[in-house]
Design a protein around this motif. Structure first.
Motif, PDB file in Angstrom:
ATOM      1  N   VAL A  42       0.768  -1.244  -0.287  1.00 26.49           N
ATOM      2  CA  VAL A  42      -0.034   0.067  -0.123  1.00 26.49           C
ATOM      3  C   VAL A  42       0.937   1.114  -0.119  1.00 26.49           C
ATOM      4  O   VAL A  42       0.477   2.215  -0.910  1.00 26.49           O
ATOM      5  N   PHE A  43       1.821   1.187   0.950  1.00 30.68           N
ATOM      6  CA  PHE A  43       2.653   2.664   1.018  1.00 30.68           C
ATOM      7  C   PHE A  43       3.404   2.822  -0.285  1.00 30.68           C
ATOM      8  O   PHE A  43       3.600   3.773  -0.679  1.00 30.68           O
ATOM      9  N   LEU A  44       3.796   1.627  -0.940  1.00 33.28           N
ATOM     10  CA  LEU A  44       4.598   1.757  -2.031  1.00 33.28           C
ATOM     11  C   LEU A  44       3.819   2.334  -3.292  1.00 33.28           C
ATOM     12  O   LEU A  44       4.257   3.460  -3.999  1.00 33.28           O
ATOM     13  N   CYS A  45       2.736   1.931  -3.569  1.00 34.67           N
ATOM     14  CA  CYS A  45       1.729   2.423  -4.504  1.00 34.67           C
ATOM     15  C   CYS A  45       1.364   4.084  -3.936  1.00 34.67           C
ATOM     16  O   CYS A  45       1.388   5.043  -4.796  1.00 34.67           O
ATOM     17  N   ILE A  46       1.221   4.346  -2.875  1.00 30.45           N
ATOM     18  CA  ILE A  46       0.719   5.569  -2.376  1.00 30.45           C
ATOM     19  C   ILE A  46       2.025   6.484  -2.623  1.00 30.45           C
ATOM     20  O   ILE A  46       1.751   7.755  -3.060  1.00 30.45           O
ATOM     21  N   SER A  47       3.164   6.012  -2.370  1.00 27.97           N
ATOM     22  CA  SER A  47       4.409   6.817  -2.437  1.00 27.97           C
ATOM     23  C   SER A  47       4.593   7.223  -3.979  1.00 27.97           C
ATOM     24  O   SER A  47       5.074   8.466  -4.223  1.00 27.97           O
ATOM     25  N   GLU A  48       4.773   6.329  -4.621  1.00 28.03           N
ATOM     26  CA  GLU A  48       4.767   6.447  -6.084  1.00 28.03           C
ATOM     27  C   GLU A  48       3.647   7.401  -6.569  1.00 28.03           C
ATOM     28  O   GLU A  48       4.072   8.355  -7.414  1.00 28.03           O
ATOM     29  N   ALA A  49       2.495   7.331  -6.398  1.00 24.93           N
ATOM     30  CA  ALA A  49       1.300   8.162  -6.848  1.00 24.93           C
ATOM     31  C   ALA A  49       1.812   9.574  -6.151  1.00 24.93           C
ATOM     32  O   ALA A  49       1.300  10.666  -7.170  1.00 24.93           O
ATOM     33  N   THR A  50       1.944   9.702  -5.142  1.00 23.27           N
ATOM     34  CA  THR A  50       2.080  10.825  -4.413  1.00 23.27           C
ATOM     35  C   THR A  50       3.389  11.753  -5.093  1.00 23.27           C
ATOM     36  O   THR A  50       3.311  12.880  -5.204  1.00 23.27           O
ATOM     37  N   VAL A  51       4.495  11.034  -5.279  1.00 23.52           N
ATOM     38  CA  VAL A  51       5.727  11.714  -5.924  1.00 23.52           C
ATOM     39  C   VAL A  51       5.308  12.002  -7.514  1.00 23.52           C
ATOM     40  O   VAL A  51       5.579  13.156  -7.723  1.00 23.52           O
ATOM     41  N   ASN A  52       4.535  11.094  -8.062  1.00 27.36           N
ATOM     42  CA  ASN A  52       4.147  11.522  -9.555  1.00 27.36           C
ATOM     43  C   ASN A  52       3.260  12.678  -9.530  1.00 27.36           C
ATOM     44  O   ASN A  52       3.322  13.955 -10.161  1.00 27.36           O
ATOM     45  N   SER A  53       2.397  13.000  -8.317  1.00 24.46           N
ATOM     46  CA  SER A  53       1.651  14.327  -8.233  1.00 24.46           C
ATOM     47  C   SER A  53       2.409  15.409  -7.803  1.00 24.46           C
ATOM     48  O   SER A  53       2.118  16.424  -8.296  1.00 24.46           O
ATOM     49  N   ILE A  54       3.459  15.176  -6.959  1.00 27.31           N
ATOM     50  CA  ILE A  54       4.343  16.369  -6.749  1.00 27.31           C
ATOM     51  C   ILE A  54       5.085  16.909  -7.763  1.00 27.31           C
ATOM     52  O   ILE A  54       5.240  17.946  -8.140  1.00 27.31           O
ATOM     53  N   ILE A  55       5.812  15.886  -8.731  1.00 22.28           N
ATOM     54  CA  ILE A  55       6.611  16.321  -9.454  1.00 22.28           C
ATOM     55  C   ILE A  55       6.151  16.430 -10.937  1.00 22.28           C
ATOM     56  O   ILE A  55       6.295  17.686 -11.561  1.00 22.28           O
ATOM     57  N   HIS A  56       5.136  15.756 -11.228  1.00 18.58           N
ATOM     58  CA  HIS A  56       4.513  15.838 -12.920  1.00 18.58           C
ATOM     59  C   HIS A  56       3.243  16.672 -12.575  1.00 18.58           C
ATOM     60  O   HIS A  56       3.097  17.306 -13.568  1.00 18.58           O
ATOM     61  N   GLY A  57       2.651  16.429 -11.734  1.00 23.46           N
ATOM     62  CA  GLY A  57       1.045  16.892 -11.520  1.00 23.46           C
ATOM     63  C   GLY A  57       1.188  18.452 -11.262  1.00 23.46           C
ATOM     64  O   GLY A  57       1.059  19.669 -11.731  1.00 23.46           O
ATOM     65  N   ASN A  58       1.768  18.643  -9.959  1.00 28.17           N
ATOM     66  CA  ASN A  58       1.900  19.909  -9.315  1.00 28.17           C
ATOM     67  C   ASN A  58       3.470  20.909  -9.833  1.00 28.17           C
ATOM     68  O   ASN A  58       3.414  21.814  -9.368  1.00 28.17           O
ATOM     69  N   LYS A  59       3.970  20.162 -10.577  1.00 32.38           N
ATOM     70  CA  LYS A  59       5.458  20.435 -11.378  1.00 32.38           C
ATOM     71  C   LYS A  59       6.348  21.062  -9.935  1.00 32.38           C
ATOM     72  O   LYS A  59       6.897  22.031  -9.992  1.00 32.38           O
TER      73      LYS A  59
END
Length: 136
Positions: A42-59
């Motif tokens: 669960v945490f691996l999925c959450i951390s991957e999605a969160t990092v994507n949101s920080i880097i790619h989504g919110n730049k």
């Protein structure tokens, strides 16, 4: 049995916020008495999605937020992660297992989530994903 309302955490678009995310998920697991063996998935999925949101989504704009919404029912954990970015089209994401992408340093997050989660969906805009993992 009365179900607890979904748990929500809103973080700034900073990598240091992952510590808060980990503590948040630990608290959710403790509250629902989920099997600790499932935590890493669960945490691996959450951390991957969160990092994507920080880097790619919110730049990496620290003024923008990422919202994690966790809903648990019996042995099922459902997580929705939403950023303030413009979104993306999942069909345009390169396959990280293709020969030309194997040596790239990024681009595996969504593939990891698809591999681990029992279900993965995206909103139409592409700035929110939802995954489900059964934790027995």
């Amino acid at each position: 049995m009365i179900e607890k309302a979904p748990s929500i955490l809103v973080i700034d678009s900073k990598h240091s916020e992952l510590q808060r995310v980990e503590k948040f998920i630990e608290d959710v697991f403790s509250y629902y008495n989920f099997n600790k063996d499932c935590f890493n998935k669960v945490f691996l999925c959450i951390s991957e999605a969160t990092v994507n949101s920080i880097i790619h989504g919110n730049k990496e704009d620290h003024r923008k937020k990422v919202e994690l919404n966790v809903d648990c029912k019996k042995h099922l954990i459902s997580v929705t992660i939403t950023d303030e970015g413009e979104g993306f089209d999942i069909n345009e994401v390169p396959n990280p297992t293709s020969k030309e992408n194997l040596l790239k340093e990024s681009g595996r997050g969504i593939h990891i989530i698809q591999t681990i989660a029992d279900k993965l969906t995206f909103n139409k805009k592409g700035n929110s994903l939802k995954f489900e993992i059964e934790c027995k």
